[in-house]
Design an enzyme around this catalytic site. Structure first.
Site, PDB file in Angstrom:
ATOM      1  N   TYR A 280     -39.650  -1.496 -55.553  1.00  0.00           N
ATOM      2  CA  TYR A 280     -40.409   0.549 -56.261  1.00  0.00           C
ATOM      3  C   TYR A 280     -39.554   0.333 -57.518  1.00  0.00           C
ATOM      4  CZ  TYR A 280     -40.395   5.216 -56.019  1.00  0.00           C
ATOM      5  OH  TYR A 280     -40.179   6.199 -56.365  1.00  0.00           O
TER       6      TYR A 280
ATOM      7  N   LEU B 275     -28.844   8.995 -63.302  1.00  0.00           N
ATOM      8  CA  LEU B 275     -28.321   7.548 -64.169  1.00  0.00           C
ATOM      9  C   LEU B 275     -28.810   6.557 -64.358  1.00  0.00           C
ATOM     10  CD1 LEU B 275     -24.344   7.309 -62.493  1.00  0.00           C
ATOM     11  CD2 LEU B 275     -24.862   8.358 -65.369  1.00  0.00           C
TER      12      LEU B 275
ATOM     13  N   GLU C 111     -15.887   3.478 -62.721  1.00  0.00           N
ATOM     14  CA  GLU C 111     -15.644   4.169 -60.964  1.00  0.00           C
ATOM     15  C   GLU C 111     -16.332   4.367 -59.720  1.00  0.00           C
ATOM     16  OE1 GLU C 111     -16.594   9.027 -61.804  1.00  0.00           O
ATOM     17  OE2 GLU C 111     -15.117   8.935 -63.234  1.00  0.00           O
TER      18      GLU C 111
ATOM     19  N   LYS D  38     -19.418   4.201 -56.706  1.00  0.00           N
ATOM     20  CA  LYS D  38     -20.070   4.754 -57.245  1.00  0.00           C
ATOM     21  C   LYS D  38     -20.406   4.898 -55.476  1.00  0.00           C
ATOM     22  CE  LYS D  38     -25.077   5.652 -58.444  1.00  0.00           C
ATOM     23  NZ  LYS D  38     -25.877   6.031 -57.166  1.00  0.00           N
TER      24      LYS D  38
ATOM     25  N   ASP E  12     -21.728   6.904 -52.327  1.00  0.00           N
ATOM     26  CA  ASP E  12     -22.705   6.521 -51.936  1.00  0.00           C
ATOM     27  C   ASP E  12     -23.751   8.008 -50.810  1.00  0.00           C
ATOM     28  OD1 ASP E  12     -25.817   6.125 -51.322  1.00  0.00           O
ATOM     29  OD2 ASP E  12     -25.447   5.091 -49.567  1.00  0.00           O
TER      30      ASP E  12
ATOM     31  N   ARG F  31     -27.241  18.982 -55.970  1.00  0.00           N
ATOM     32  CA  ARG F  31     -27.872  19.104 -57.264  1.00  0.00           C
ATOM     33  C   ARG F  31     -29.273  19.201 -57.350  1.00  0.00           C
ATOM     34  NH1 ARG F  31     -28.980  12.953 -60.080  1.00  0.00           N
ATOM     35  NH2 ARG F  31     -30.471  12.885 -58.169  1.00  0.00           N
TER      36      ARG F  31
ATOM     37  N   GLU G  11     -19.340  13.661 -55.078  1.00  0.00           N
ATOM     38  CA  GLU G  11     -19.946  13.297 -54.641  1.00  0.00           C
ATOM     39  C   GLU G  11     -19.498  13.768 -52.909  1.00  0.00           C
ATOM     40  OE1 GLU G  11     -22.716  12.125 -55.854  1.00  0.00           O
ATOM     41  OE2 GLU G  11     -23.629  10.785 -54.631  1.00  0.00           O
TER      42      GLU G  11
ATOM     43  N   TYR H 202     -16.073  13.612 -59.433  1.00  0.00           N
ATOM     44  CA  TYR H 202     -16.443  13.033 -60.745  1.00  0.00           C
ATOM     45  C   TYR H 202     -16.289  13.505 -61.952  1.00  0.00           C
ATOM     46  CZ  TYR H 202     -21.145  13.719 -59.252  1.00  0.00           C
ATOM     47  OH  TYR H 202     -22.077  13.721 -58.868  1.00  0.00           O
TER      48      TYR H 202
ATOM     49  N   LYS I  12     -25.167  -1.615 -60.512  1.00  0.00           N
ATOM     50  CA  LYS I  12     -25.960  -1.226 -58.737  1.00  0.00           C
ATOM     51  C   LYS I  12     -25.285  -3.267 -58.649  1.00  0.00           C
ATOM     52  CE  LYS I  12     -27.875   2.855 -57.664  1.00  0.00           C
ATOM     53  NZ  LYS I  12     -29.152   2.624 -57.218  1.00  0.00           N
TER      54      LYS I  12
ATOM     55  N   CYS J 165     -56.317  -4.576 -30.240  1.00  0.00           N
ATOM     56  CA  CYS J 165     -55.564  -3.612 -31.039  1.00  0.00           C
ATOM     57  C   CYS J 165     -54.123  -3.453 -29.700  1.00  0.00           C
ATOM     58  CB  CYS J 165     -56.438  -2.571 -31.103  1.00  0.00           C
ATOM     59  SG  CYS J 165     -54.806  -1.009 -31.055  1.00  0.00           S
TER      60      CYS J 165
ATOM     61  N   CYS K 222     -55.666   0.046 -28.321  1.00  0.00           N
ATOM     62  CA  CYS K 222     -57.086   0.436 -27.102  1.00  0.00           C
ATOM     63  C   CYS K 222     -57.211  -0.295 -26.938  1.00  0.00           C
ATOM     64  CB  CYS K 222     -57.515   1.448 -28.580  1.00  0.00           C
ATOM     65  SG  CYS K 222     -58.463   0.328 -30.210  1.00  0.00           S
TER      66      CYS K 222
ATOM     67  N   CYS L 172     -57.319  -2.223 -36.865  1.00  0.00           N
ATOM     68  CA  CYS L 172     -58.518  -1.929 -35.325  1.00  0.00           C
ATOM     69  C   CYS L 172     -59.235  -1.590 -36.046  1.00  0.00           C
ATOM     70  CB  CYS L 172     -57.339  -0.855 -34.740  1.00  0.00           C
ATOM     71  SG  CYS L 172     -58.105  -0.259 -33.419  1.00  0.00           S
TER      72      CYS L 172
ATOM     73  N   CYS M 276     -59.502   4.796 -32.074  1.00  0.00           N
ATOM     74  CA  CYS M 276     -57.862   4.417 -31.277  1.00  0.00           C
ATOM     75  C   CYS M 276     -56.818   5.799 -31.736  1.00  0.00           C
ATOM     76  CB  CYS M 276     -57.255   3.089 -32.593  1.00  0.00           C
ATOM     77  SG  CYS M 276     -55.780   2.313 -31.586  1.00  0.00           S
TER      78      CYS M 276
HETATM   79  S1  IVH Z   1     -21.477  10.098 -62.783  1.00  0.00           S
HETATM   80  C1  IVH Z   1     -24.797  12.114 -65.745  1.00  0.00           C
HETATM   81  N1  IVH Z   1     -19.606   9.216 -60.898  1.00  0.00           N
HETATM   82  O1  IVH Z   1     -24.464   8.923 -58.483  1.00  0.00           O
HETATM   83  C2  IVH Z   1     -23.774  11.730 -64.862  1.00  0.00           C
HETATM   84  N2  IVH Z   1     -21.845   9.718 -60.719  1.00  0.00           N
HETATM   85  O2  IVH Z   1     -27.546   9.198 -60.329  1.00  0.00           O
HETATM   86  C3  IVH Z   1     -23.673  12.305 -63.580  1.00  0.00           C
HETATM   87  N3  IVH Z   1     -22.444   8.891 -58.134  1.00  0.00           N
HETATM   88  O3  IVH Z   1     -25.976  11.645 -58.032  1.00  0.00           O
HETATM   89  C4  IVH Z   1     -23.212  11.159 -63.046  1.00  0.00           C
HETATM   90  N4  IVH Z   1     -20.140   8.525 -57.459  1.00  0.00           N
HETATM   91  O4  IVH Z   1     -24.258  12.121 -57.184  1.00  0.00           O
HETATM   92  C5  IVH Z   1     -21.162   9.985 -60.956  1.00  0.00           C
HETATM   93  N5  IVH Z   1     -18.557   8.337 -59.678  1.00  0.00           N
HETATM   94  C6  IVH Z   1     -19.448   8.248 -60.199  1.00  0.00           C
HETATM   95  C7  IVH Z   1     -20.944   8.884 -58.729  1.00  0.00           C
HETATM   96  C8  IVH Z   1     -21.563   9.122 -59.572  1.00  0.00           C
HETATM   97  C9  IVH Z   1     -21.615   8.185 -57.750  1.00  0.00           C
HETATM   98  C10 IVH Z   1     -24.120   9.910 -57.499  1.00  0.00           C
HETATM   99  C11 IVH Z   1     -24.117  11.069 -58.481  1.00  0.00           C
HETATM  100  C12 IVH Z   1     -25.763  11.093 -59.073  1.00  0.00           C
HETATM  101  C13 IVH Z   1     -25.794   9.671 -58.933  1.00  0.00           C
HETATM  102  C14 IVH Z   1     -26.189   8.902 -60.264  1.00  0.00           C
END
Ligand code: IVH
Length: 674
Positions: A38, A85, A115, A117, A119, A138, A174, A226, A315, A409, A412, A427, A432
């Site tokens: 993707y 980001l 920092e 990230k 979830d 957001r 977050e 953050y 990531k 199938c 059906c 099918c 169906c």
């Molecule tokens: S800074 C302009 N710091 O990641 C930059 N984002 O696309 C603003 N997220 O939905 C983001 N932990 O909510 C920042 N320590 C962190 C984060 C963080 C999670 C999320 C954020 C956003 C996505 C970035």
């Protein structure tokens, strides 16, 4: 085709594919491709749009920041947009980012903050006169939903701040659900027979977007702040690091795992370290965020599109695990496709129990040599439905079985066919029940007619009770018939009827997408609407005519013809029409325009006007601007130094116009319209 046309076609194709997969992933919860595949589509589209900015449209998937806000909550306009980001997937990507930014501000000393990230779900909290006044999602980055009442229930969000705080300010962070919280929540839901949340992010989003804040209050939500979004009445600290310390002093919860890094090596070491240790954390992270520490430098670097240049998301690579493939199940989709899926011995991968995985088609299963009974390597990339990477051949016992698609199938029992050049088995029975039900679910779904309250479950129950046989029947549902359904009270029934009523006014493109013509996604549906102003007009289109439309190929054309040949389909359209569903469009190119039905090809260098400008005029006058001289070409417009097209046109006896003659013709046509 000219190069520009090839690019345009590719752009349209990519958008359609991305929209399709987006819908499978976010709406249907049933992705067909991996995150990486993707991302690759999106990267290619972004590159083409960067090289050809004139092709960018506001509805291009590259222009999307987040989900559209839902109006059930009030809307909050963000004074400064909440951006997304850009991603880095490797050390090389981090290097490239560093090179880009240092090149933009040469001679500057950089230090960084790394920092976690988290979830979860991005939220913005606004404080006025020391009190929390607004909490918002957001949304699309510019407008979010007002979820103040829900966020007030999150215990780690201060409702008031000390006098050292700015007079008015906004913090961003977050909201998330710790892993244990998710397990507990899912246990409760399982006990109540409710569907489980697939991951902490969905659970957090579902929890903060509850219409009843009492439900949110019972969810163990937490938050990490953050960023300082904006502030009034103070001199904000000069670095991100100091900003975080300052916000901590105001009572906000700041993640303790922040690292100041003097150079890129330290940044990478930090990223790799967390990739190893992420499981030690009590919550899920999907990577790290690397930020330029100096706020002055952040401002100097600015933004590109929706992404700040001063930060990047690193990531993590996908998480993998091994387990046994117990069996291969088959799901019949709305177009009759037989979709195989893996039934796995439950295994915990990255904190999530995996029991099912996507298997795309028989060829794919054979290509990977996956056999029933195999030990398999399963991969979870972020929050995607897991995938099977391949078998662990060394663990084979000899008892494994090669998979074959059934000849009948599973729903059906009709014959299963596979079209030439197609990967999918289907099918053959268009009646169906599995197809019929999936088609109804698709019809009512978000990207299609968006009938609020008519989700998969309700469609299934209505179908099983025989109250609906196809999507056309949805509009004949009555208050009484709905009341007979499980968990359907007076109010819900009234809501469903109101949603159905509302959906009757959806634009024609939505309807074309919703009725499920093979190979027609949202993008193609909108292209068709530019040429046909009603479903009736589309149903009468011939193959040649359809193929003449830019970006419509044989697959789509044949799909349309086949669809309208089936009496069941035309019956559904009749029912929809009788129910008052909108079947018309205002956007359509008018058929009574001076150049309607005429195709022009331009060749050679023009003296007075740009080629593109003329092509726009041709289209505005209802004509078609072609690139190759064919039997369909009506006129060849010849500028200086014409190429082989002139000879071909002469051989075909096509009318030849010089530039002046053509401009005269355009002028006369324009005058006629005035
Ligand atoms: S800074 C302009 N710091 O990641 C930059 N984002 O696309 C603003 N997220 O939905 C983001 N932990 O909510 C920042 N320590 C962190 C984060 C963080 C999670 C999320 C954020 C956003 C996505 C970035």
């Amino acid at each position: 085709m000219t190069e520009v046309e090839i690019i345009k076609k590719r752009v349209a194709g990519l958008r359609e594919q991305i929209n399709y997969h987006n819908h499978r992933y976010h709406v249907l919860d049933s992705p067909e491709i991996s995150d990486a595949e993707y991302d690759a589509l999106l990267v290619e589209l972004r590159k083409l749009e960067e090289a050809h900015p004139e092709l960018i449209t506001p509805d291009s998937p590259t222009q999307r920041v987040g989900a559209e806000p839902v109006s059930a909550f009030g809307i909050v306009v963000h004074p400064r947009p909440l951006l997304s980001l850009a991603n880095a997937f490797s050390d090389e990507d981090i290097d490239a980012w560093y090179k880009r930014i240092t090149g933009l501000v040469p001679g500057q000393d950089f230090d960084f903050v790394c920092e976690l990230k988290i979830d979860g779900l991005a939220v913005a909290l606004t404080y006025d006169n020391r009190s929390l006044v607004t909490g918002a999602t957001r949304g699309n980055g510019y407008q979010g939903e007002n979820i103040t009442q829900n966020l007030r229930t999150v215990k780690s969000i201060p409702l008031s701040v000390p006098s050292t705080a700015p007079a008015r300010f906004e913090v961003r962070g977050e909201a998330y659900l710790p892993r244990k919280g998710l397990v507990r929540l899912n246990e409760e839901r399982a006990a109540e027979g409710q569907p489980l949340f697939a991951n902490p992010r969905n659970a957090a989003a579902g929890s903060v977007r509850q219409l009843d804040p009492r439900i949110t209050a019972r969810r163990p939500l937490d938050i990490f702040i953050y960023a300082l979004g904006w502030s009034e009445g103070i001199q904000a600290p000069p670095t991100h690091w100091e900003t975080m310390q300052y916000l901590r002093s105001l009572g906000f919860k700041i993640n303790p795992n922040m690292t100041r890094c003097k150079n890129l090596d330290e940044v990478k070491a930090c990223c790799h370290g967390w990739a190893e240790r992420r499981e030690e954390l009590p919550y899920d992270i999907d990577g790290l965020v690397i930020k330029v520490n100096s706020i002055a430098l952040q401002e100097e670097l600015g933004f590109v599109g929706h992404d700040p240049r001063w930060a990047i998301a690193y990531k993590f690579p996908a998480v993998q695990g091994t387990t046994r493939l117990l069996d291969i199940g088959i799901n019949v989709g709305r177009t009759g496709s037989l979709n195989p899926y893996a039934i796995l011995e439950p295994v915990n991968i990255g904190g999530v129990t995996i029991e099912r995985a996507a298997l795309h088609n028989e060829d794919d299963i054979h290509r990977k040599d996956i056999r029933i009974g195999d030990w398999v390597l399963v991969q979870r990339a972020g929050e995607v439905i897991p995938e099977i990477v391949g078998p662990v051949v060394s663990r084979r016992t000899g008892g494994e079985k090669v998979f074959h698609m059934p000849a009948a199938c599973p729903v059906c029992h009709a014959e299963v066919i596979r079209g030439e050049g197609e990967a999918m088995h289907r099918c053959a029975n268009t009646a169906c029940p599995a197809q019929a039900l999936e088609s109804i679910i698709h019809f009512a779904s978000k990207g299609a007619m968006d009938i609020d309250g008519v989700g998969e479950k309700l469609c299934r129950s209505l179908f099983e009770k025989g109250l609906i046989k196809d999507s056309g029947d949805l509009y004949s549902l009555t208050h009484d018939s709905l009341l007979g359904m499980e968990r359907m009270g007076e109010k819900s029934a009234a809501n469903v009827l109101a949603s159905l009523e509302k959906s009757k006014d959806r634009p024609l493109a939505r309807l074309i997408f919703a009725v499920g013509i093979p190979n027609i996604g949202e993008e193609t549906a909108s292209i068709l609407v530019q040429h046909y102003n009603s479903i009736g007009a589309l149903s009468k289109a011939g193959r040649e005519e359809l193929m003449g439309i830019p970006s419509i190929g044989p697959k789509v054309s044949d799909g349309i013809l086949a669809f309208f040949r089936q009496p069941q389909n035309t019956d559904i359209i009749d029912k929809l029409s009788k129910a008052g569903v909108n079947m018309q469009s205002a956007e359509t190119v008018r058929r009574d325009l001076p150049f309607s039905g005429r195709e022009f090809v331009i060749t050679g260098k023009l003296a007075a006007s740009g080629r593109q400008e003329l092509e726009v005029k041709i289209r505005a006058l209802g004509g078609k601007a072609g690139s190759d001289v064919t039997k369909k070409t009506g006129y060849l417009v010849v500028g200086a130094d014409p190429g082989a097209k002139l000879a071909r046109a002469q051989a075909l006896g096509i009318k030849i116009l010089n530039e002046n003659e053509f401009l005269q013709m355009v002028k006369e046509a324009e005058d006629r319209l005035k």
